[in-house]
Design an enzyme around this catalytic site. Structure first.
Site, PDB file in Angstrom:
ATOM      1  N   GLU A  58     -10.644  -1.088  -2.096  1.00 12.35           N
ATOM      2  CA  GLU A  58      -9.753  -2.080  -1.486  1.00 12.35           C
ATOM      3  C   GLU A  58      -9.476  -3.257  -2.421  1.00 12.35           C
ATOM      4  OE1 GLU A  58     -12.377  -0.741  -0.018  1.00 12.35           O
ATOM      5  OE2 GLU A  58     -11.841  -0.068   2.003  1.00 12.35           O
ATOM      6  N   GLU A 102       5.598   3.897   9.680  1.00 13.30           N
ATOM      7  CA  GLU A 102       5.978   5.308   9.493  1.00 13.30           C
ATOM      8  C   GLU A 102       5.156   6.124  10.461  1.00 13.30           C
ATOM      9  OE1 GLU A 102       5.696   7.221   5.480  1.00 13.30           O
ATOM     10  OE2 GLU A 102       4.990   8.969   6.618  1.00 13.30           O
TER      11      GLU A 102
END
Ligand SMILES: *[C@@H]1O[C@H](CO)[C@@H](O)[C@H](O)[C@H]1NC(C)=O
Ligand SMILES: *[C@@H]1O[C@H](CO)[C@@H](O)[C@H](O)[C@H]1NC(C)=O
Ligand SMILES: *[C@@H]1O[C@H](CO)[C@@H](O)[C@H](O)[C@H]1NC(C)=O
Ligand SMILES: *[C@@H]1O[C@H](CO)[C@@H](O)[C@H](O)[C@H]1NC(C)=O
Ligand SMILES: *[C@@H]1O[C@H](CO)[C@@H](O)[C@H](O)[C@H]1NC(C)=O
Ligand SMILES: *[C@@H]1O[C@H](CO)[C@@H](O)[C@H](O)[C@H]1NC(C)=O
Ligand SMILES: *[C@@H]1O[C@H](CO)[C@@H](O)[C@H](O)[C@H]1NC(C)=O
Ligand SMILES: *[C@@H]1O[C@H](CO)[C@@H](O)[C@H](O)[C@H]1NC(C)=O
Ligand SMILES: *[C@@H]1O[C@H](CO)[C@@H](O)[C@H](O)[C@H]1NC(C)=O
Ligand SMILES: *[C@@H]1O[C@H](CO)[C@@H](O)[C@H](O)[C@H]1NC(C)=O
Ligand SMILES: *[C@@H]1O[C@H](CO)[C@@H](O)[C@H](O)[C@H]1NC(C)=O
Ligand SMILES: CC(=O)N[C@H]1CO[C@H](CO)[C@@H](O)[C@@H]1O
Length: 553
Positions: free
Chosen positions: A201, A318
């Protein structure tokens, strides 16, 4: 909890039961109202995500605009007051390399080992951006290439395309930017990893900040009018899911929003995969329990971020039914349209502000096929009719903002009550509140009714399987006897139908009027129901969705 208590004080708040028309008559659960949760959709709630490599097919270009696509977008815009927002992105955004000498919009090479459905080696030329000019009154997000596809032109691509995209889009057409699609899969992608296995991350955040600052630098030079807080910002982190190597809450904690540029927390979702074992229409899609748990994981994830991000809204940047572009016979069926309604409205009810349904050329789950190819004929597909029903139920969000309540039918659902976890709940219902008053109710009966598939006898005229009809009853406290609701139905011959679908008697098919609504004579419309003793009832055949509209009479 605050929203819950408030809702119960609204006039005409709805409790719900389903009385199945079989020998089973589940009892009414008076505590159902206590389970109501409510969310407020953003304008343009019904939105789309278009695969980067397919965008020129969907939009056309300024000399040959795709009018069919534009008509379908207009239909939704008329219903909700805003044309759908279009996110241009997906896996192929991270393959797109800019070639200033390319004379066509996009040159793609398919490598079937990596994906049979889209090119995995892509060059775009200057005319790619011309496709942003074809649809009036539509705002777009442009997805920049973060993955790189092991191409050393990646950085040059970023700098060059940022300049062209900002000039082409300008204030009127720009929604937000996006840098990277599903970077949480970069170390493990099935289409080929583009980062080392230990990429984490903080590595992601560091890269994201460097590149978005570079984009800002280009915009400062080229499009200085796009630097305000209302024009400069990103959809992020656009992660694929909850369970991958990189976790969105960790990326957030690691400083993704250091520059204050994340405008929507964008997350992606698919219920399952096109080739995942055990996927069925009834069990995987026409299954409210499954849909609910799939969405709830995102709500829980966002709850880890939202306390440190006041005002930030979560969107589905999405999403669609089954990843890997959908499964034939499932994702393109009427059952998937019913799933889409349930999925979208459940999202709305839990506070997800906007849903971008994903599609690409030849994709099985697409709402429409924009052009004819070797693999699919141009046309309006079943999922689009689900989009229309959602838009009609929400109404004009610019004139009349709504709040959407999820009405929990689980303890009353015949063939799927809360104690029957192997089946799951096959009914869903939602209330739309305008100015604190219940205005519309959506009922989705998701019991599969096979019209054409083998084994059901429906094509055997001597022995057809009857289509059952259920009666749904809603307590509408405060509505007087005789108050009417207009009934609008989303109709098809069965959950397996892929054609012959109508919304309130209208067809939006390509071959009739290029996607504009056409009234069909063989389907009735204009039906009404009346409140009796504080209850409104509607009969809904298996595999159908119905909207009761108290505001339309
Ligand atoms: C584009 O074409 C020009 C002229 O042929 C050439 O000099 C240049 O290197 C080309 N650029 C790229 C990126 O291919
Ligand atoms: C515009 O689209 C048409 C039809 O697809 C195509 O023939 C033409 O080459 C395109 N123009 C550009 C500049 O890409
Ligand atoms: C197609 O992709 C596979 C897997 O990444 C690779 O091994 C193969 O070389 C590629 N084929 C071509 C023609 O590029
Ligand atoms: C991520 O990886 C980098 C470099 O490998 C390392 O320095 C850093 O500590 C890692 N961060 C986390 C949160 O694991
Ligand atoms: C723009 O947003 C940033 C970050 O949220 C904030 O610090 C700044 O004050 C805002 N600027 C204006 C003009 O609103
Ligand atoms: C519906 O979904 C739930 C939750 O995922 C699952 O337990 C149940 O088995 C599903 N129903 C069917 C028929 O597969
Ligand atoms: C609910 O499901 C359980 C377990 O399948 C079943 O025994 C019961 O009869 C069902 N109740 C109703 C009202 O359908
Ligand atoms: C519909 O057809 C599928 C595939 O043939 C079958 O598995 C399913 O049980 C059928 N459903 C109904 C309700 O008849
Ligand atoms: C229907 O039956 C025919 C003949 O038995 C078979 O070829 C076909 O694959 C079946 N289709 C489905 C969807 O099961
Ligand atoms: C739907 O059913 C009707 C009545 O049986 C039939 O006339 C029509 O052709 C069917 N439509 C499709 C698309 O199968
Ligand atoms: C109505 O007509 C359309 C177009 O002819 C057809 O596709 C559809 O299946 C028909 N619907 C019914 C209910 O018969
Ligand atoms: C409430 C309801 O719709 N009841 C119907 C159930 O189905 C039978 C026929 O099977 C009808 O006679 C009932 O009116």
């Amino acid at each position: 909890m605050a929203a819950l208590i408030y809702l119960l004080a609204l006039s005409g708040s709805a409790t719900a039961k389903i009385v199945a028309n079989t020998s089973l008559h589940p009892s009414v659960d008076p505590s159902i109202a206590a389970e109501i949760i409510v969310g407020e959709p953003l304008d343009g709630f019904v939105s789309f995500s278009i695969e980067f490599a397919s965008f020129p097919d969907f939009a056309g270009n300024s000399s040959t605009p795709n009018k069919f696509s534009n008509n379908l977008l207009n239909n939704l815009g008329y219903l909700t007051g805003t044309k759908p927002y279009i996110r241009v992105g997906g896996n192929t955004q991270d393959y797109a390399i800019y070639n200033p000498n390319l004379t066509i919009a996009l040159k793609g090479t398919v490598n079937a080992t990596r994906s049979p459905d889209y090119p995995t080696t892509i060059e775009i030329g200057p005319s790619y951006f011309d496709s942003y000019t074809t649809w009036p009154n539509v705002k777009f997000s442009h997805g920049f290439n973060m993955g790189g596809n092991h191409d050393d032109r990646q950085w040059a691509t970023l700098i060059q395309t940022a300049a062209i995209a900002c000039k082409t889009l300008g204030k009127d057409k720009l929604y937000w930017w996006e840098y990277g699609n599903e970077p949480d899969l970069f170390p493990t992608s099935a289409q080929g990893p583009v980062r080392p296995a230990n990429w984490n991350e903080s590595d992601y955040v560091a890269e994201w900040l460097v590149a978005t600052r570079a984009i800002k630098g280009v915009i400062t030079e080229t499009c200085p009018d796009l630097l305000g807080n209302d024009t400069y910002g990103y959809l992020a982190p656009s992660f694929a899911g909850i369970g991958n190597n990189l976790k969105a809450p960790r990326a957030w904690a690691d400083g993704l929003n250091t520059d204050g540029t994340v405008r929507y927390f964008s997350t992606h979702n698919y219920i399952s995969g096109a080739t995942s074992p055990g996927v069925t229409l009834q069990g995987t899609l026409m299954n409210h329990t499954r849909t609910r748990s799939s969405v709830d994981t995102h709500v829980s994830e966002f709850a880890q971020i939202s306390p440190s991000a006041p005002g930030l809204r979560q969107i589905m940047g999405e999403t669609n039914s089954l990843y890997n572009q959908g499964k034939p016979g499932l994702s393109n069926s009427f059952g998937a349209a019913l799933w889409g309604i349930d999925f979208n409205l459940y999202c709305a009810s839990v506070g997800i502000g906007r849903v971008h349904m994903h599609m690409g050329t030849n994709y099985r789950y697409a709402s429409w096929q924009p052009i004819t190819t070797d693999l699919a004929v141009v046309g309006t597909k079943a999922p689009y009719y689900g989009n229309i029903a959602v838009a009609a139920f929400l109404g004009n969000l610019r004139i009349e903002p709504v709040r959407i309540a999820h009405l929990d039918l689980s303890s009353n659902s015949e063939g799927g009550n809360s104690s029957d976890s192997a089946v799951g709940v096959q009914d869903a219902a939602y209330g739309a509140y305008v100015d604190n008053a219940l205005t519309r109710i959506m009922v989705i009966n998701m019991r599969a009714y096979n019209y054409t598939l083998n084994g059901t006898g429906n094509l055997d005229t001597k022995n057809p399987t009857p289509r059952k009809t259920r009666t749904y009853s809603f307590g509408v406290n405060g509505f007087p006897n005789g108050r009417e609701a207009l009934v609008r139905r989303l109709y098809a011959n069965g959950s397996d139908a892929i054609t012959g679908i109508t919304w309130d008697g209208l067809s939006y098919n390509y071959e009739l009027d290029l996607g504009k609504p056409v009234r069909l004579r063989n389907v009735t419309a204009g039906e009404r129901v009346r409140v009796k003793n504080g209850v409104v009832e509607v009969r809904v055949p298996d595999s159908q969705a119905v909207v009761l509209d108290f505001g339309a009479v």
